[in-house]
Design a protein around this motif. Structure first.
Motif, short mmCIF file in Angstrom:
data_model
loop_
_atom_site.label_atom_id
_atom_site.label_comp_id
_atom_site.label_asym_id
_atom_site.label_seq_id
_atom_site.Cartn_x
_atom_site.Cartn_y
_atom_site.Cartn_z
N GLY A 35 0.79 -1.22 0.00
CA GLY A 35 0.00 0.00 0.00
C GLY A 35 0.82 1.26 0.00
N GLY A 36 0.10 2.38 -0.24
CA GLY A 36 0.74 3.67 -0.31
C GLY A 36 0.60 4.46 0.96
N GLY A 37 0.46 5.79 0.86
CA GLY A 37 0.63 6.65 2.01
C GLY A 37 -0.63 7.13 2.68
N SER A 38 -1.83 6.75 2.22
CA SER A 38 -3.04 7.32 2.79
C SER A 38 -3.20 6.98 4.25
CB SER A 38 -4.26 6.83 2.01
OG SER A 38 -4.25 7.33 0.70
N ALA A 39 -2.84 5.75 4.64
CA ALA A 39 -3.01 5.35 6.03
C ALA A 39 -2.12 6.17 6.95
CB ALA A 39 -2.72 3.86 6.20
N THR A 40 -1.03 6.68 6.45
CA THR A 40 -0.11 7.47 7.27
C THR A 40 -0.77 8.76 7.72
OG1 THR A 40 1.76 6.59 6.04
CG2 THR A 40 2.14 8.57 7.30
N THR A 41 -1.54 9.38 6.81
CA THR A 41 -2.19 10.63 7.15
C THR A 41 -3.55 10.39 7.78
OG1 THR A 41 -3.26 10.80 5.00
CG2 THR A 41 -1.06 11.74 5.21
N GLY A 42 -4.14 9.21 7.54
CA GLY A 42 -5.46 8.92 8.05
C GLY A 42 -6.55 9.66 7.31
N ALA A 43 -6.23 10.30 6.19
CA ALA A 43 -7.19 11.10 5.45
C ALA A 43 -7.70 10.33 4.25
CB ALA A 43 -6.55 12.41 5.00
N CYS A 44 -8.93 9.82 4.33
CA CYS A 44 -9.51 9.07 3.23
C CYS A 44 -10.78 9.75 2.76
CB CYS A 44 -9.79 7.63 3.66
SG CYS A 44 -8.31 6.65 4.00
N THR A 45 -10.69 11.04 2.48
CA THR A 45 -11.81 11.82 2.00
C THR A 45 -11.44 12.48 0.68
OG1 THR A 45 -11.06 13.75 3.25
CG2 THR A 45 -12.64 12.28 4.35
N PRO A 46 -12.44 12.83 -0.15
CA PRO A 46 -12.13 13.39 -1.47
C PRO A 46 -11.24 14.62 -1.44
CG PRO A 46 -14.41 12.71 -1.39
CD PRO A 46 -13.89 12.55 0.01
N LEU A 57 -12.96 10.64 -8.82
CA LEU A 57 -12.38 9.30 -8.75
C LEU A 57 -12.45 8.70 -10.15
CD1 LEU A 57 -11.19 7.32 -6.64
CD2 LEU A 57 -13.45 6.26 -6.54
N THR A 58 -11.28 8.44 -10.74
CA THR A 58 -11.22 7.88 -12.09
C THR A 58 -11.02 6.38 -12.00
OG1 THR A 58 -10.23 9.94 -12.93
CG2 THR A 58 -10.04 7.97 -14.31
N VAL A 59 -11.99 5.64 -12.54
CA VAL A 59 -11.98 4.18 -12.44
C VAL A 59 -11.84 3.61 -13.85
CG1 VAL A 59 -13.23 2.14 -11.63
CG2 VAL A 59 -13.50 4.33 -10.44
N ALA A 60 -11.02 2.59 -14.00
CA ALA A 60 -10.79 1.96 -15.30
C ALA A 60 -11.36 0.56 -15.34
CB ALA A 60 -9.30 1.92 -15.62
N THR A 61 -11.69 0.12 -16.55
CA THR A 61 -11.98 -1.28 -16.81
C THR A 61 -11.69 -1.53 -18.29
OG1 THR A 61 -13.60 -3.04 -16.44
CG2 THR A 61 -14.42 -1.04 -17.47
N ASP A 62 -11.80 -2.77 -18.70
CA ASP A 62 -11.48 -3.13 -20.08
C ASP A 62 -12.67 -2.84 -21.00
OD1 ASP A 62 -10.06 -4.15 -22.22
OD2 ASP A 62 -9.60 -6.05 -21.25
N GLN A 92 -18.04 4.79 -0.25
CA GLN A 92 -17.36 4.60 1.03
C GLN A 92 -16.28 5.66 1.24
OE1 GLN A 92 -18.42 2.12 3.10
NE2 GLN A 92 -17.03 2.80 4.70
N LEU A 93 -15.64 6.06 0.15
CA LEU A 93 -14.58 7.09 0.23
C LEU A 93 -15.15 8.51 0.24
CD1 LEU A 93 -12.03 5.53 -2.29
CD2 LEU A 93 -11.75 5.69 0.20
N GLY A 94 -16.44 8.65 0.04
CA GLY A 94 -17.06 9.97 0.11
C GLY A 94 -17.35 10.61 -1.23
N TYR A 95 -17.23 9.84 -2.32
CA TYR A 95 -17.50 10.38 -3.65
C TYR A 95 -18.95 10.14 -4.04
CZ TYR A 95 -12.47 10.86 -4.29
OH TYR A 95 -11.16 11.22 -4.15
N ALA A 96 -19.60 11.18 -4.55
CA ALA A 96 -20.94 11.01 -5.10
C ALA A 96 -20.85 10.29 -6.44
CB ALA A 96 -21.60 12.38 -5.29
N GLU A 97 -21.95 9.75 -6.88
CA GLU A 97 -21.96 9.01 -8.15
C GLU A 97 -21.45 9.89 -9.30
OE1 GLU A 97 -25.36 6.98 -10.99
OE2 GLU A 97 -25.57 6.82 -8.80
N ASP A 98 -21.82 11.17 -9.29
CA ASP A 98 -21.41 12.07 -10.35
C ASP A 98 -19.92 12.42 -10.29
OD1 ASP A 98 -23.97 12.12 -11.31
OD2 ASP A 98 -24.52 14.03 -10.39
#
Length: 296
Positions: A35-46, A57-62, A92-98
């Protein structure tokens, strides 16, 4: 994918599917150890997450993306197991569908080293040590075994063991756990036929160029029910996960190596597992695996 109703065989899951996806401490650790650094700051909000585009939030698929993972090749509609999981993680991370945007990245390109045009990619990526040299994975959102499919009347139809398959012409998609399992677990007498996509493999099977192909079990149910003439599931493969356990193969969200998002994304997946969301989505979108015999 073309608009069409989801086959009945994919419309409901069984308790077996839910049990097979129960969280395993070993798999979760494997998914988060790079994993990366998010847990270090404890900040998991947009407003704190270092995403590709701020506030998005940019999500990829095939492409194409197949049922039951995505419906109508349209990940934006939230239908299909992986589309629904992606939006659940975003929420869960706080992002709206849009605030979620989708991009298309070929399977092979996503697992290669280099820059990533996405925050995470969801495309049935099996968590393996080899891939983790180049990318990060979240903790697992689904655990599944591999399966052998064929057409009625083929040389593979009716096979009850791996021994009965080894002398046949077998194939799988390149750079997948399906191909790994074909090579190492089935261990055919001749080199497997390797395809660029499952579509290519399916066409070769339909045309009699191979006797059977290996795919993950939910995909096996869909292909045999909706896309193959006289499709048959020969069986699911025992010990078809990398760790050779009954839990099978674990899928994780794929992120750039050392992504600052990995820990937060894993925390989101873990929360969805713990509150029952993942199990609910499995029941809604994934197939009944109870009737696929085990080949050993």
């Amino acid at each position: 994918m073309r608009r069409r109703p989801l086959p009945l065989v994919l419309a409901a899951a069984t308790t077996l599917a839910v049990v097979a996806c129960a969280p395993q401490e070993e798999s979760t650790d494997a998914g988060t150890s790079s994993g990366g650094g998010s847990a270090t700051t404890g900040a998991c909000t947009p407003d704190e997450l270092d995403t590709l585009e701020p506030g998005t939030l940019t999500v990829a698929t095939d492409q194409p993306a197949y049922e039951p993972w995505m419906v109508d090749d349209t990940p934006e509609n939230g239908e299909g197991f992986e589309s629904a999981v992606a939006y659940a993680v975003a929420e869960q991370l706080g992002y709206a569908e849009d605030d979620v945007t989708w991009t298309r990245v070929p399977f092979n390109a996503a697992i290669q080293p280099g820059p990533r045009p996405f925050d995470f990619d969801i495309n049935q990526f099996s968590i393996t040590e080899e891939r983790r040299q180049a990318v990060d994975f979240s903790s697992p959102y689904y655990t599944v075994s591999q399966a052998v499919i064929t057409t009625a009347g083929s040389a593979a139809d009716g096979a009850a063991s791996l021994d009965e398959l080894r002398s046949l012409r077998l194939g799988a998609q390149v750079a997948t756990t399906s191909l790994d399992v074909l090579t190492t677990v089935i261990d055919p007498e001749s080199d497997p036929v390797v395809f660029n996509t499952n579509d290519d493999a399916k066409l070769a099977l339909q045309n009699g160029q191979v006797d059977a192909i290996v795919v993950d079990l939910p995909t096996a149910f869909y292909i045999t029910a909706a896309e193959l003439d006289n499709g048959v599931i020969v069986g699911q493969i025992e010990d078809s996960g990398e760790s050779s356990t009954a839990e099978g193969d674990s899928f994780g969200l794929l992120l750039a190596k050392d992504s600052p998002l990995t820990d937060c994304v894993s925390q989101a997946v873990d929360a969805l597992r713990e509150d029952g969301t993942l199990a609910d989505l499995e029941q809604q979108w994934l197939s009944d695996v109870a009737d696929a015999p085990v080949l050993s």
